[in-house]
Design a protein around this motif. Structure first.
Motif, mmCIF file in Angstrom:
data_model
loop_
_atom_site.group_PDB
_atom_site.id
_atom_site.type_symbol
_atom_site.label_atom_id
_atom_site.label_comp_id
_atom_site.label_asym_id
_atom_site.label_seq_id
_atom_site.Cartn_x
_atom_site.Cartn_y
_atom_site.Cartn_z
ATOM 1 N N GLN A 236 10.468 7.297 -6.254
ATOM 2 C CA GLN A 236 10.060 8.789 -6.689
ATOM 3 C C GLN A 236 8.990 9.173 -6.117
ATOM 4 O O GLN A 236 7.838 8.693 -6.302
ATOM 5 N N VAL A 237 8.808 10.337 -5.497
ATOM 6 C CA VAL A 237 7.722 10.787 -4.676
ATOM 7 C C VAL A 237 7.501 12.178 -4.993
ATOM 8 O O VAL A 237 8.432 13.159 -4.907
ATOM 9 N N PRO A 238 6.455 12.712 -5.830
ATOM 10 C CA PRO A 238 6.197 13.899 -6.074
ATOM 11 C C PRO A 238 5.740 14.873 -4.885
ATOM 12 O O PRO A 238 5.073 14.644 -4.088
ATOM 13 N N VAL A 239 6.472 16.019 -4.791
ATOM 14 C CA VAL A 239 6.415 17.258 -3.814
ATOM 15 C C VAL A 239 6.263 18.323 -4.335
ATOM 16 O O VAL A 239 7.129 18.943 -4.890
ATOM 17 N N LEU A 240 4.988 19.014 -4.647
ATOM 18 C CA LEU A 240 4.725 20.032 -5.156
ATOM 19 C C LEU A 240 5.128 19.843 -6.927
ATOM 20 O O LEU A 240 4.874 19.126 -7.404
ATOM 21 N N ALA A 241 6.060 21.012 -7.348
ATOM 22 C CA ALA A 241 6.356 20.844 -8.720
ATOM 23 C C ALA A 241 7.805 19.990 -8.873
ATOM 24 O O ALA A 241 8.237 19.488 -9.990
ATOM 25 N N SER A 242 8.281 19.247 -7.593
ATOM 26 C CA SER A 242 9.645 18.433 -7.795
ATOM 27 C C SER A 242 9.036 17.079 -7.826
ATOM 28 O O SER A 242 7.916 16.657 -7.084
ATOM 29 N N SER A 243 10.018 16.305 -8.036
ATOM 30 C CA SER A 243 9.982 14.858 -7.695
ATOM 31 C C SER A 243 11.273 14.509 -6.965
ATOM 32 O O SER A 243 12.368 14.617 -7.350
ATOM 33 N N LEU A 244 11.107 13.898 -5.646
ATOM 34 C CA LEU A 244 12.202 13.736 -4.907
ATOM 35 C C LEU A 244 12.399 12.190 -4.814
ATOM 36 O O LEU A 244 11.711 11.391 -4.980
ATOM 37 N N PRO B 8 10.856 22.637 -1.381
ATOM 38 C CA PRO B 8 10.672 20.948 -1.683
ATOM 39 C C PRO B 8 12.096 20.551 -1.674
ATOM 40 O O PRO B 8 12.483 19.263 -1.360
ATOM 41 N N GLU B 9 13.169 21.241 -2.027
ATOM 42 C CA GLU B 9 14.422 20.839 -2.376
ATOM 43 C C GLU B 9 15.255 20.371 -0.965
ATOM 44 O O GLU B 9 16.202 19.630 -1.182
ATOM 45 N N LYS B 10 14.679 21.025 -0.068
ATOM 46 C CA LYS B 10 15.419 20.550 1.379
ATOM 47 C C LYS B 10 14.621 19.358 2.209
ATOM 48 O O LYS B 10 14.983 19.046 3.119
ATOM 49 N N SER B 11 13.664 18.732 1.443
ATOM 50 C CA SER B 11 13.015 17.791 1.952
ATOM 51 C C SER B 11 13.434 16.424 1.590
ATOM 52 O O SER B 11 14.312 16.225 0.394
ATOM 53 N N GLN B 12 13.462 15.301 2.268
ATOM 54 C CA GLN B 12 14.051 14.020 2.065
ATOM 55 C C GLN B 12 13.023 13.121 2.229
ATOM 56 O O GLN B 12 12.138 13.053 3.127
ATOM 57 N N ILE B 13 12.575 11.965 1.580
ATOM 58 C CA ILE B 13 12.105 10.865 1.884
ATOM 59 C C ILE B 13 12.833 9.617 2.075
ATOM 60 O O ILE B 13 13.601 9.416 1.419
ATOM 61 N N GLU C 297 0.966 -1.215 -0.008
ATOM 62 C CA GLU C 297 0.176 -0.095 -0.204
ATOM 63 C C GLU C 297 0.925 1.215 0.029
ATOM 64 O O GLU C 297 0.514 2.220 0.543
ATOM 65 N N THR C 298 1.896 1.135 -0.351
ATOM 66 C CA THR C 298 2.878 2.240 -0.698
ATOM 67 C C THR C 298 2.562 3.420 -1.572
ATOM 68 O O THR C 298 2.624 4.575 -1.094
ATOM 69 N N SER C 299 1.972 3.206 -2.578
ATOM 70 C CA SER C 299 1.292 4.109 -3.544
ATOM 71 C C SER C 299 0.216 4.910 -2.894
ATOM 72 O O SER C 299 0.430 6.194 -2.681
ATOM 73 N N SER C 300 -0.553 4.375 -2.194
ATOM 74 C CA SER C 300 -1.693 5.082 -1.405
ATOM 75 C C SER C 300 -1.180 5.719 -0.166
ATOM 76 O O SER C 300 -1.643 7.050 0.128
ATOM 77 N N ALA C 301 0.015 5.584 0.321
ATOM 78 C CA ALA C 301 0.802 6.339 1.343
ATOM 79 C C ALA C 301 1.439 7.476 0.763
ATOM 80 O O ALA C 301 1.256 8.582 1.403
ATOM 81 N N VAL C 302 1.865 7.493 -0.496
ATOM 82 C CA VAL C 302 2.690 8.523 -1.253
ATOM 83 C C VAL C 302 1.192 9.489 -1.499
ATOM 84 O O VAL C 302 1.692 10.739 -1.322
#
Length: 281
Positions: free
Chosen positions: A121-129, A100-105, A72-77
């Protein structure tokens, strides 16, 4: 009390020999103030309440936790993405900006479970971390399998660096001055959050012990071939593993006697006080 501390303050700028007019300050507090973490937490306490996520926050250091099965990782993301979008909207309305550049997953779990997770890869606003293998939390390096190996490597790296800087001047220092400097630059790194090191492998403990041994030899002027046990005894230093055990025993003692913060004392329960655990060895 907060109003007394925040009112009656002024600000003046001096630049290139010019002194500008004094202005009154009605908002904000000085950087480094003891009120800073408390007021910041009160200001942002309700941001994540609607999403039901677990939040750990110290001043502007914020960690969000989601417990989820591997399938269920996709739903958590998706939950995390919606939460970050709402947080960004709240910050924008408060004239703040989320970077978002200072965030970490980071995925946390056993090596077997983490290897089965396909989301990298996790989408965070306009970025992908990109999901990281380790992340830093209040200067503690946490790896995805919680082995603490990356944190131990960081302690050893910084400890040996400081020892190399101190070695050329060690002979010019008195014994007391050398002890003070070593405590300030090396021992503090070995003791910082060392209760998290309980249960790490023997090989990791040996690496930390080598750092302490090198620091002790630097103070006492002994050679590498000399036995280290008498040196540590003369300095009244516990070995690294025993320092960890002492820290845990001290925290448990304070928790049981009402001397620790409630978030520690509430989680420290004697087995004898639980009827279901009284028969445990």
């Amino acid at each position: 009390m907060a109003e007394v501390c925040l009112n009656g303050r002024t600000q003046q700028i001096a630049y290139a020999g010019l002194v500008f007019t004094t202005h009154s300050i009605f908002f904000g507090i000085p950087q480094g103030s003891v009120l800073g973490p408390l007021l910041f937490n009160l200001y942002t306490a309700d941001i994540l309440a609607a999403h039901g996520l677990v939040l750990h926050q110290y001043a502007d250091e914020c960690q969000i936790y989601i417990a989820t099965p591997v399938n269920e990782t996709s739903s958590a993301v998706d939950r995390l993405t919606r939460c970050v979008n709402d947080v960004n909207a709240w910050l924008s309305a408060s004239r703040l900006r989320l970077n978002p550049e200072k965030s970490q997953i980071l995925w946390l779990g056993s090596k077997h479970l983490v290897s089965d997770i396909a989301v990298m890869q996790v989408p965070v606003l306009a970025s992908s971390l990109t999901v990281a293998d380790s992340a830093q939390d209040l200067s503690v390096v946490i790896d995805s399998c919680l082995t603490m190996s990356d944190h131990v490597s960081e302690i050893c790296r910084s400890g040996y660096f400081q020892l190399r800087q101190l070695r050329p001047v060690a002979r010019s220092l008195t014994a007391d001055a050398a002890k003070m400097i070593v405590h300030a630059f090396i021992a503090c790194r070995l003791d910082y959050c060392n209760s998290l090191l309980h249960g790490i492998t023997d090989s990791l403990f040996r690496r930390l012990q080598f750092v302490q041994n090198a620091a002790a030899r630097l103070i006492m002027g002994t050679r590498r071939r000399d036995r280290i046990t008498p040196v540590l005894r003369d300095l009244h230093w516990l070995p690294v593993r025993h320092r960890v055990d002492y820290k845990l025993a001290f925290l448990v003692y304070k928790s049981l006697h009402g001397l620790a913060p409630f978030y520690l004392a509430d989680d420290c329960i004697l087995a004898s006080s639980d009827k279901y655990r009284r028969r445990l060895r």
